[in-house]
Design a protein around this motif. Structure first.
Motif, mmCIF file in Angstrom:
data_model
loop_
_atom_site.group_PDB
_atom_site.id
_atom_site.type_symbol
_atom_site.label_atom_id
_atom_site.label_comp_id
_atom_site.label_asym_id
_atom_site.label_seq_id
_atom_site.Cartn_x
_atom_site.Cartn_y
_atom_site.Cartn_z
ATOM 1 N N ALA A 117 3.030 -0.662 14.509
ATOM 2 C CA ALA A 117 3.214 -0.124 13.164
ATOM 3 C C ALA A 117 2.220 -0.833 12.251
ATOM 4 O O ALA A 117 2.103 -2.061 12.296
ATOM 5 C CB ALA A 117 4.640 -0.356 12.678
ATOM 6 N N LEU A 118 1.487 -0.063 11.455
ATOM 7 C CA LEU A 118 0.508 -0.608 10.513
ATOM 8 C C LEU A 118 1.027 -0.415 9.099
ATOM 9 O O LEU A 118 1.344 0.705 8.702
ATOM 10 C CB LEU A 118 -0.837 0.107 10.647
ATOM 11 C CG LEU A 118 -1.506 0.067 12.015
ATOM 12 C CD1 LEU A 118 -2.702 0.997 12.054
ATOM 13 C CD2 LEU A 118 -1.925 -1.345 12.351
ATOM 14 N N THR A 119 1.123 -1.509 8.343
ATOM 15 C CA THR A 119 1.582 -1.392 6.962
ATOM 16 C C THR A 119 0.585 -2.037 6.025
ATOM 17 O O THR A 119 -0.190 -2.914 6.412
ATOM 18 C CB THR A 119 2.973 -2.031 6.761
ATOM 19 O OG1 THR A 119 2.878 -3.437 6.988
ATOM 20 C CG2 THR A 119 4.014 -1.414 7.669
ATOM 21 N N GLY A 120 0.638 -1.596 4.788
ATOM 22 C CA GLY A 120 -0.230 -2.089 3.732
ATOM 23 C C GLY A 120 -0.462 -0.964 2.756
ATOM 24 O O GLY A 120 -0.311 0.210 3.099
ATOM 25 N N LEU A 142 1.527 -4.815 12.268
ATOM 26 C CA LEU A 142 0.342 -5.412 11.654
ATOM 27 C C LEU A 142 0.420 -5.126 10.164
ATOM 28 O O LEU A 142 0.400 -3.962 9.752
ATOM 29 C CB LEU A 142 -0.955 -4.841 12.231
ATOM 30 C CG LEU A 142 -2.208 -5.447 11.592
ATOM 31 C CD1 LEU A 142 -2.394 -6.890 12.030
ATOM 32 C CD2 LEU A 142 -3.435 -4.625 11.906
ATOM 33 N N ARG A 143 0.559 -6.186 9.383
ATOM 34 C CA ARG A 143 0.600 -6.069 7.920
ATOM 35 C C ARG A 143 -0.776 -6.424 7.376
ATOM 36 O O ARG A 143 -1.337 -7.459 7.733
ATOM 37 C CB ARG A 143 1.614 -7.034 7.326
ATOM 38 C CG ARG A 143 3.028 -6.685 7.586
ATOM 39 C CD ARG A 143 3.955 -7.654 6.845
ATOM 40 N NE ARG A 143 5.327 -7.281 7.059
ATOM 41 C CZ ARG A 143 6.308 -8.150 7.247
ATOM 42 N NH1 ARG A 143 6.065 -9.441 7.241
ATOM 43 N NH2 ARG A 143 7.541 -7.729 7.429
ATOM 44 N N LEU A 144 -1.290 -5.573 6.495
ATOM 45 C CA LEU A 144 -2.531 -5.850 5.779
ATOM 46 C C LEU A 144 -2.171 -6.003 4.308
ATOM 47 O O LEU A 144 -1.702 -5.057 3.675
ATOM 48 C CB LEU A 144 -3.550 -4.734 5.997
ATOM 49 C CG LEU A 144 -4.040 -4.613 7.443
ATOM 50 C CD1 LEU A 144 -4.850 -3.340 7.636
ATOM 51 C CD2 LEU A 144 -4.861 -5.828 7.844
ATOM 52 N N ILE A 145 -2.364 -7.200 3.786
ATOM 53 C CA ILE A 145 -1.895 -7.556 2.451
ATOM 54 C C ILE A 145 -3.097 -7.940 1.588
ATOM 55 O O ILE A 145 -3.767 -8.939 1.876
ATOM 56 C CB ILE A 145 -0.909 -8.748 2.544
ATOM 57 C CG1 ILE A 145 0.215 -8.407 3.531
ATOM 58 C CG2 ILE A 145 -0.384 -9.128 1.170
ATOM 59 C CD1 ILE A 145 0.894 -9.617 4.125
ATOM 60 N N PRO A 146 -3.392 -7.159 0.534
ATOM 61 C CA PRO A 146 -4.513 -7.506 -0.346
ATOM 62 C C PRO A 146 -4.279 -8.852 -1.027
ATOM 63 O O PRO A 146 -3.172 -9.162 -1.469
ATOM 64 C CB PRO A 146 -4.534 -6.376 -1.377
ATOM 65 C CG PRO A 146 -3.807 -5.247 -0.733
ATOM 66 C CD PRO A 146 -2.771 -5.890 0.150
ATOM 67 N N GLU A 147 -5.365 -9.637 -1.070
ATOM 68 C CA GLU A 147 -5.352 -10.923 -1.772
ATOM 69 C C GLU A 147 -6.670 -11.025 -2.520
ATOM 70 O O GLU A 147 -7.658 -11.540 -1.976
ATOM 71 C CB GLU A 147 -5.207 -12.080 -0.782
ATOM 72 C CG GLU A 147 -3.862 -12.122 -0.096
ATOM 73 C CD GLU A 147 -3.709 -13.317 0.823
ATOM 74 O OE1 GLU A 147 -4.715 -13.843 1.346
ATOM 75 O OE2 GLU A 147 -2.557 -13.725 1.046
ATOM 76 N N VAL A 187 0.506 3.426 14.348
ATOM 77 C CA VAL A 187 1.119 4.337 13.393
ATOM 78 C C VAL A 187 1.071 3.730 11.996
ATOM 79 O O VAL A 187 1.692 2.687 11.749
ATOM 80 C CB VAL A 187 2.580 4.665 13.776
ATOM 81 C CG1 VAL A 187 3.167 5.685 12.801
ATOM 82 C CG2 VAL A 187 2.660 5.173 15.210
ATOM 83 N N GLU A 188 0.330 4.401 11.110
ATOM 84 C CA GLU A 188 0.279 3.981 9.719
ATOM 85 C C GLU A 188 1.510 4.486 8.991
ATOM 86 O O GLU A 188 1.958 5.603 9.227
ATOM 87 C CB GLU A 188 -0.977 4.546 9.041
ATOM 88 C CG GLU A 188 -2.267 4.034 9.634
ATOM 89 C CD GLU A 188 -3.486 4.500 8.866
ATOM 90 O OE1 GLU A 188 -3.411 4.655 7.632
ATOM 91 O OE2 GLU A 188 -4.531 4.714 9.503
ATOM 92 N N TRP A 189 2.048 3.642 8.117
ATOM 93 C CA TRP A 189 3.175 3.988 7.269
ATOM 94 C C TRP A 189 4.471 4.208 8.052
ATOM 95 O O TRP A 189 5.383 4.862 7.568
ATOM 96 C CB TRP A 189 2.881 5.214 6.402
ATOM 97 C CG TRP A 189 1.673 5.047 5.545
ATOM 98 C CD1 TRP A 189 0.424 5.545 5.821
ATOM 99 C CD2 TRP A 189 1.557 4.324 4.326
ATOM 100 N NE1 TRP A 189 -0.439 5.173 4.831
ATOM 101 C CE2 TRP A 189 0.225 4.433 3.898
ATOM 102 C CE3 TRP A 189 2.452 3.612 3.543
ATOM 103 C CZ2 TRP A 189 -0.234 3.835 2.723
ATOM 104 C CZ3 TRP A 189 1.994 3.026 2.383
ATOM 105 C CH2 TRP A 189 0.670 3.138 1.980
ATOM 106 N N LYS A 194 -6.164 -0.038 7.008
ATOM 107 C CA LYS A 194 -5.436 0.339 8.226
ATOM 108 C C LYS A 194 -6.296 1.198 9.153
ATOM 109 O O LYS A 194 -6.408 0.904 10.346
ATOM 110 C CB LYS A 194 -4.134 1.068 7.858
ATOM 111 C CG LYS A 194 -3.137 0.192 7.093
ATOM 112 C CD LYS A 194 -1.879 0.923 6.703
ATOM 113 C CE LYS A 194 -2.093 1.993 5.658
ATOM 114 N NZ LYS A 194 -2.501 1.523 4.326
ATOM 115 N N THR A 195 -6.917 2.241 8.620
ATOM 116 C CA THR A 195 -7.755 3.109 9.450
ATOM 117 C C THR A 195 -9.005 2.368 9.909
ATOM 118 O O THR A 195 -9.464 2.559 11.039
ATOM 119 C CB THR A 195 -8.113 4.409 8.695
ATOM 120 O OG1 THR A 195 -6.888 5.111 8.425
ATOM 121 C CG2 THR A 195 -9.026 5.300 9.512
#
Length: 145
Positions: free
Chosen positions: A33-36, A121-126, A107-109, A42-43
């Motif tokens: 699962a891809l989140t952010g 996999l979490r992608l978190i803007p910083e 899978v995104e979202w 993600k893509t």
């Protein structure tokens, strides 16, 4: 859940390196699962993971088609995007059928529990960078259930 790794991504090369680093951690048939938020990468991560698996074509967001499958020397890489769906449950049978042939399914979202995902996999803007966190959601077969 168990945190497997955390990385700060400043450049596209950092994202490419992350894809190469996590690939050996993901067994054949794994679901991620891809989140952010929108634009978190993600893509782009999926593109670099497909590249690491040997796919040489173009990887695009499946926002409107919902599922893309990319053939690689190691098997299919299935990429789904659930962003536009109010309820992803009607798509799950089609996604599960695609998973049966897949080397990996990303899978995104998607909610890890709903997808029965192995990883998150979490992608978190910083600021100008992003933090990537890879979590193992379910124990591997070697670890027991």
């Amino acid at each position: 859940m168990r945190l497997l790794l955390s990385r700060t991504l400043h450049t596209l090369e950092d994202t490419r390196a992350l894809a190469q680093e996590v690939l050996p951690l993901m067994p054949p048939g794994g679901v991620v699962a891809l989140t952010g938020p929108l634009g978190a990468g993600k893509t782009t991560f999926v593109r670099f993971l497909a590249e690491a698996l040997g796919f040489r074509g173009r990887v695009t967001s499946p926002s409107y088609t919902l599922i893309h499958a990319y053939p690689t020397p190691e098997g299919l890489l299935v990429h789904a995007d659930l962003y536009r769906l109010e309820d992803p449950k009607p798509l799950l049978p089609q996604l599960l059928a695609a998973e049966e042939e897949a080397r990996l399914t990303l899978v995104e979202w998607g909610e890890p529990e709903t997808l029965e995902a192995d990883f998150l996999l979490r992608l978190i803007p910083e600021g100008e960078a992003r933090r990537a966190e890879l979590w193992q959601v379910r124990p591997s077969e070697e670890e027991g259930v």
